[in-house]
Motif scaffolding. Sequence first.
Motif, PDB file in Angstrom:
ATOM      1  N   ILE A  82       0.842  -1.193   0.000  1.00  0.00           N
ATOM      2  CA  ILE A  82       0.000   0.000   0.000  1.00  0.00           C
ATOM      3  C   ILE A  82       0.881   1.248   0.000  1.00  0.00           C
ATOM      4  CG2 ILE A  82      -1.788   1.291   1.225  1.00  0.00           C
ATOM      5  CD1 ILE A  82      -2.729  -1.346   2.433  1.00  0.00           C
ATOM      6  N   LEU A  83       0.705   2.091  -1.009  1.00  0.00           N
ATOM      7  CA  LEU A  83       1.388   3.375  -1.096  1.00  0.00           C
ATOM      8  C   LEU A  83       0.399   4.477  -0.751  1.00  0.00           C
ATOM      9  CD1 LEU A  83       3.312   2.922  -4.480  1.00  0.00           C
ATOM     10  CD2 LEU A  83       4.000   2.194  -2.195  1.00  0.00           C
ATOM     11  N   LEU A  84       0.872   5.515  -0.063  1.00  0.00           N
ATOM     12  CA  LEU A  84       0.031   6.629   0.338  1.00  0.00           C
ATOM     13  C   LEU A  84       0.595   7.937  -0.212  1.00  0.00           C
ATOM     14  CD1 LEU A  84      -0.350   5.787   4.156  1.00  0.00           C
ATOM     15  CD2 LEU A  84      -1.872   5.072   2.292  1.00  0.00           C
ATOM     16  N   LEU A  85      -0.299   8.817  -0.631  1.00  0.00           N
ATOM     17  CA  LEU A  85       0.079  10.178  -0.997  1.00  0.00           C
ATOM     18  C   LEU A  85      -0.878  11.140  -0.303  1.00  0.00           C
ATOM     19  CD1 LEU A  85       0.737   9.889  -4.859  1.00  0.00           C
ATOM     20  CD2 LEU A  85       2.444   9.984  -3.030  1.00  0.00           C
ATOM     21  N   PHE A  86      -0.343  12.018   0.523  1.00  0.00           N
ATOM     22  CA  PHE A  86      -1.124  13.083   1.133  1.00  0.00           C
ATOM     23  C   PHE A  86      -0.890  14.341   0.298  1.00  0.00           C
ATOM     24  CE2 PHE A  86      -0.409  10.016   4.510  1.00  0.00           C
ATOM     25  CZ  PHE A  86      -1.667   9.907   5.097  1.00  0.00           C
ATOM     26  N   ALA A  87      -1.813  14.617  -0.607  1.00  0.00           N
ATOM     27  CA  ALA A  87      -1.584  15.609  -1.648  1.00  0.00           C
ATOM     28  C   ALA A  87      -1.282  16.992  -1.096  1.00  0.00           C
ATOM     29  CB  ALA A  87      -2.795  15.660  -2.581  1.00  0.00           C
ATOM     30  N   SER A  88      -1.948  17.388  -0.012  1.00  0.00           N
ATOM     31  CA  SER A  88      -1.765  18.742   0.500  1.00  0.00           C
ATOM     32  C   SER A  88      -0.384  18.960   1.110  1.00  0.00           C
ATOM     33  CB  SER A  88      -2.845  19.075   1.535  1.00  0.00           C
ATOM     34  OG  SER A  88      -2.751  18.201   2.642  1.00  0.00           O
ATOM     35  N   ASN A  89       0.393  17.891   1.306  1.00  0.00           N
ATOM     36  CA  ASN A  89       1.765  18.043   1.780  1.00  0.00           C
ATOM     37  C   ASN A  89       2.697  18.588   0.698  1.00  0.00           C
ATOM     38  OD1 ASN A  89       1.144  17.125   4.304  1.00  0.00           O
ATOM     39  ND2 ASN A  89       2.604  15.431   4.303  1.00  0.00           N
ATOM     40  N   TRP A  90       2.196  18.747  -0.500  1.00  0.00           N
ATOM     41  CA  TRP A  90       3.022  19.262  -1.593  1.00  0.00           C
ATOM     42  C   TRP A  90       3.256  20.761  -1.375  1.00  0.00           C
ATOM     43  CZ3 TRP A  90       1.247  19.991  -7.347  1.00  0.00           C
ATOM     44  CH2 TRP A  90       2.353  20.443  -8.109  1.00  0.00           C
ATOM     45  N   ASP A  91       4.417  21.108  -0.864  1.00  0.00           N
ATOM     46  CA  ASP A  91       4.854  22.491  -0.725  1.00  0.00           C
ATOM     47  C   ASP A  91       5.548  22.873  -2.025  1.00  0.00           C
ATOM     48  OD1 ASP A  91       6.066  24.909  -0.181  1.00  0.00           O
ATOM     49  OD2 ASP A  91       6.860  24.308   1.770  1.00  0.00           O
ATOM     50  N   GLN A  92       4.882  23.651  -2.830  1.00  0.00           N
ATOM     51  CA  GLN A  92       5.388  23.930  -4.170  1.00  0.00           C
ATOM     52  C   GLN A  92       6.582  24.870  -4.173  1.00  0.00           C
ATOM     53  OE1 GLN A  92       1.791  25.188  -6.141  1.00  0.00           O
ATOM     54  NE2 GLN A  92       0.989  23.108  -6.283  1.00  0.00           N
ATOM     55  N   THR A  93       6.874  25.498  -3.031  1.00  0.00           N
ATOM     56  CA  THR A  93       8.101  26.292  -2.926  1.00  0.00           C
ATOM     57  C   THR A  93       9.291  25.404  -2.570  1.00  0.00           C
ATOM     58  OG1 THR A  93       7.803  26.762  -0.549  1.00  0.00           O
ATOM     59  CG2 THR A  93       6.720  28.242  -2.127  1.00  0.00           C
ATOM     60  N   ARG A  94       9.023  24.168  -2.227  1.00  0.00           N
ATOM     61  CA  ARG A  94      10.067  23.248  -1.741  1.00  0.00           C
ATOM     62  C   ARG A  94      10.295  22.074  -2.689  1.00  0.00           C
ATOM     63  NH1 ARG A  94      12.530  20.886   2.853  1.00  0.00           N
ATOM     64  NH2 ARG A  94      11.879  18.751   3.322  1.00  0.00           N
ATOM     65  N   ASN A  95       9.209  21.541  -3.260  1.00  0.00           N
ATOM     66  CA  ASN A  95       9.306  20.368  -4.119  1.00  0.00           C
ATOM     67  C   ASN A  95       8.637  20.642  -5.459  1.00  0.00           C
ATOM     68  OD1 ASN A  95      10.517  18.509  -2.205  1.00  0.00           O
ATOM     69  ND2 ASN A  95       8.548  18.504  -1.148  1.00  0.00           N
ATOM     70  N   SER A  96       9.332  20.347  -6.536  1.00  0.00           N
ATOM     71  CA  SER A  96       8.690  20.362  -7.846  1.00  0.00           C
ATOM     72  C   SER A  96       7.912  19.061  -8.019  1.00  0.00           C
ATOM     73  CB  SER A  96       9.728  20.503  -8.957  1.00  0.00           C
ATOM     74  OG  SER A  96      10.511  19.316  -9.061  1.00  0.00           O
ATOM     75  N   PHE A  97       6.903  19.087  -8.888  1.00  0.00           N
ATOM     76  CA  PHE A  97       6.161  17.861  -9.163  1.00  0.00           C
ATOM     77  C   PHE A  97       7.091  16.805  -9.755  1.00  0.00           C
ATOM     78  CE2 PHE A  97       3.662  14.999 -11.776  1.00  0.00           C
ATOM     79  CZ  PHE A  97       2.612  14.665 -10.923  1.00  0.00           C
ATOM     80  N   THR A  98       8.046  17.232 -10.558  1.00  0.00           N
ATOM     81  CA  THR A  98       8.986  16.287 -11.172  1.00  0.00           C
ATOM     82  C   THR A  98       9.798  15.566 -10.104  1.00  0.00           C
ATOM     83  OG1 THR A  98       9.142  17.628 -13.176  1.00  0.00           O
ATOM     84  CG2 THR A  98      10.902  16.038 -12.784  1.00  0.00           C
ATOM     85  N   ASP A  99      10.239  16.275  -9.077  1.00  0.00           N
ATOM     86  CA  ASP A  99      11.004  15.620  -8.018  1.00  0.00           C
ATOM     87  C   ASP A  99      10.130  14.645  -7.231  1.00  0.00           C
ATOM     88  OD1 ASP A  99      13.484  16.694  -8.530  1.00  0.00           O
ATOM     89  OD2 ASP A  99      13.184  18.440  -7.243  1.00  0.00           O
ATOM     90  N   ILE A 100       8.864  14.990  -7.017  1.00  0.00           N
ATOM     91  CA  ILE A 100       7.955  14.057  -6.354  1.00  0.00           C
ATOM     92  C   ILE A 100       7.785  12.802  -7.203  1.00  0.00           C
ATOM     93  CG2 ILE A 100       5.546  13.696  -5.688  1.00  0.00           C
ATOM     94  CD1 ILE A 100       5.493  16.586  -4.713  1.00  0.00           C
ATOM     95  N   SER A 129      -7.522  15.788   0.828  1.00  0.00           N
ATOM     96  CA  SER A 129      -8.057  16.756   1.783  1.00  0.00           C
ATOM     97  C   SER A 129      -7.127  17.958   1.896  1.00  0.00           C
ATOM     98  CB  SER A 129      -8.240  16.103   3.160  1.00  0.00           C
ATOM     99  OG  SER A 129      -7.014  15.606   3.647  1.00  0.00           O
ATOM    100  N   ASN A 130      -7.736  19.160   1.914  1.00  0.00           N
ATOM    101  CA  ASN A 130      -7.006  20.427   2.033  1.00  0.00           C
ATOM    102  C   ASN A 130      -6.069  20.694   0.867  1.00  0.00           C
ATOM    103  OD1 ASN A 130      -8.253  21.006   4.501  1.00  0.00           O
ATOM    104  ND2 ASN A 130      -6.698  19.838   5.624  1.00  0.00           N
ATOM    105  N   PHE A 131      -6.259  19.990  -0.228  1.00  0.00           N
ATOM    106  CA  PHE A 131      -5.480  20.271  -1.440  1.00  0.00           C
ATOM    107  C   PHE A 131      -6.158  21.435  -2.155  1.00  0.00           C
ATOM    108  CE2 PHE A 131      -4.176  19.372  -5.894  1.00  0.00           C
ATOM    109  CZ  PHE A 131      -2.798  19.368  -5.708  1.00  0.00           C
ATOM    110  N   SER A 132      -5.480  22.556  -2.226  1.00  0.00           N
ATOM    111  CA  SER A 132      -6.112  23.796  -2.672  1.00  0.00           C
ATOM    112  C   SER A 132      -6.218  23.864  -4.190  1.00  0.00           C
ATOM    113  CB  SER A 132      -5.310  24.998  -2.165  1.00  0.00           C
ATOM    114  OG  SER A 132      -4.049  25.056  -2.822  1.00  0.00           O
ATOM    115  N   PHE A 133      -7.089  24.752  -4.629  1.00  0.00           N
ATOM    116  CA  PHE A 133      -7.222  24.993  -6.071  1.00  0.00           C
ATOM    117  C   PHE A 133      -5.914  25.536  -6.630  1.00  0.00           C
ATOM    118  CE2 PHE A 133      -8.324  27.434  -9.827  1.00  0.00           C
ATOM    119  CZ  PHE A 133      -9.171  26.563 -10.504  1.00  0.00           C
ATOM    120  N   LYS A 134      -5.215  26.357  -5.850  1.00  0.00           N
ATOM    121  CA  LYS A 134      -3.931  26.896  -6.299  1.00  0.00           C
ATOM    122  C   LYS A 134      -2.928  25.779  -6.522  1.00  0.00           C
ATOM    123  CE  LYS A 134      -0.261  30.138  -5.011  1.00  0.00           C
ATOM    124  NZ  LYS A 134       0.213  31.111  -3.984  1.00  0.00           N
ATOM    125  N   GLN A 135      -2.894  24.811  -5.599  1.00  0.00           N
ATOM    126  CA  GLN A 135      -2.004  23.665  -5.789  1.00  0.00           C
ATOM    127  C   GLN A 135      -2.404  22.876  -7.026  1.00  0.00           C
ATOM    128  OE1 GLN A 135      -2.663  22.189  -1.688  1.00  0.00           O
ATOM    129  NE2 GLN A 135      -0.441  21.937  -1.553  1.00  0.00           N
TER     130      GLN A 135
END
Length: 290
Positions: A82-100, A129-135
């Motif tokens: 089982i793999l988990l992704l908590f989408a709202s943990n994506w800090d776009q100032t810290r991690n690019s989508f490519t690095d994720i 949950s809490n994944f914003s429209f901006k994200q």
Amino acid sequence: MIVTRPDIGFLRTDDDFILRFLRARKFDQMETFRLLAQYFQFRQQNLDMFQSFKVDDPGIKRALMDGFPGVLESPDQHGRKILLLFASNWDQTRNSFTDILRAILLSLEVLIENPELQINGFILIIDWSNFSFKQASKLTPNILRLAIEGLQDSFPARFGGIHFVNQPWYIHAMFTIIKPFLKDKTRKRIFLHGNNLNSLHQLILPDCLPSEFGGTLPPYDMGMWARTLLGPDFNDDTEYTLTYDALHVRENGGGGGEKEMMMKRSQSVAEPGRLRHNDRDTSSPLLSLD
């Protein structure tokens, strides 16, 4: 078949390696070769993603520390990891989508070494949950296509189910973008649960899930998988000591010696038991959108 395609650099062709592709395509030789070719073609066409494809790459390390991906120790009732992704943990100032995406692919490279997982496969749960429209606005068609090509078309893993929970309306809308790129089999295995846990538990037993998803296991430790890959002496506040380097994607030449600034991982915003069991059932395979 391999010798008929000299234009593709098949960097690894030993039996153990090819066996994982055979298992992923149920020993259909033509489909296996197509997957094997696409695996190496994807890496050749996206060289920038794989030039430093190891955990001592700063971008991959940051993504791992932030829980991309999460990996449960115990499998589900069918033996699937089982793999988990908590989408709202994506800090776009810290991690690019490519690095994720690179961190996810590297994690899969490590996990797929296990013959049992080659056979049983994986389950992916994404909590929106809490994944914003901006994200969400950063999930462009090109980025989504890259992820689909890397995971669906170019990696020898069998995904038995992809489960979305707490997805907002704009994540539903996102499917209108990615739907043309999904295989029919993939669409049948994507389930949209909303905030209804009953439908999730009908497919994955609560005994296999952490409390964030109404399961009986403790809350997920976001740094667990990072510590597994980065070594036993690693913790969230110090540098890692060990690295994993996939043999068939190893970077040629020596690596740089730059020291990266130490950063703490972000915490999951999911709260244990927050999802409700008795809400309206919004679970449906993506195929039902047809």
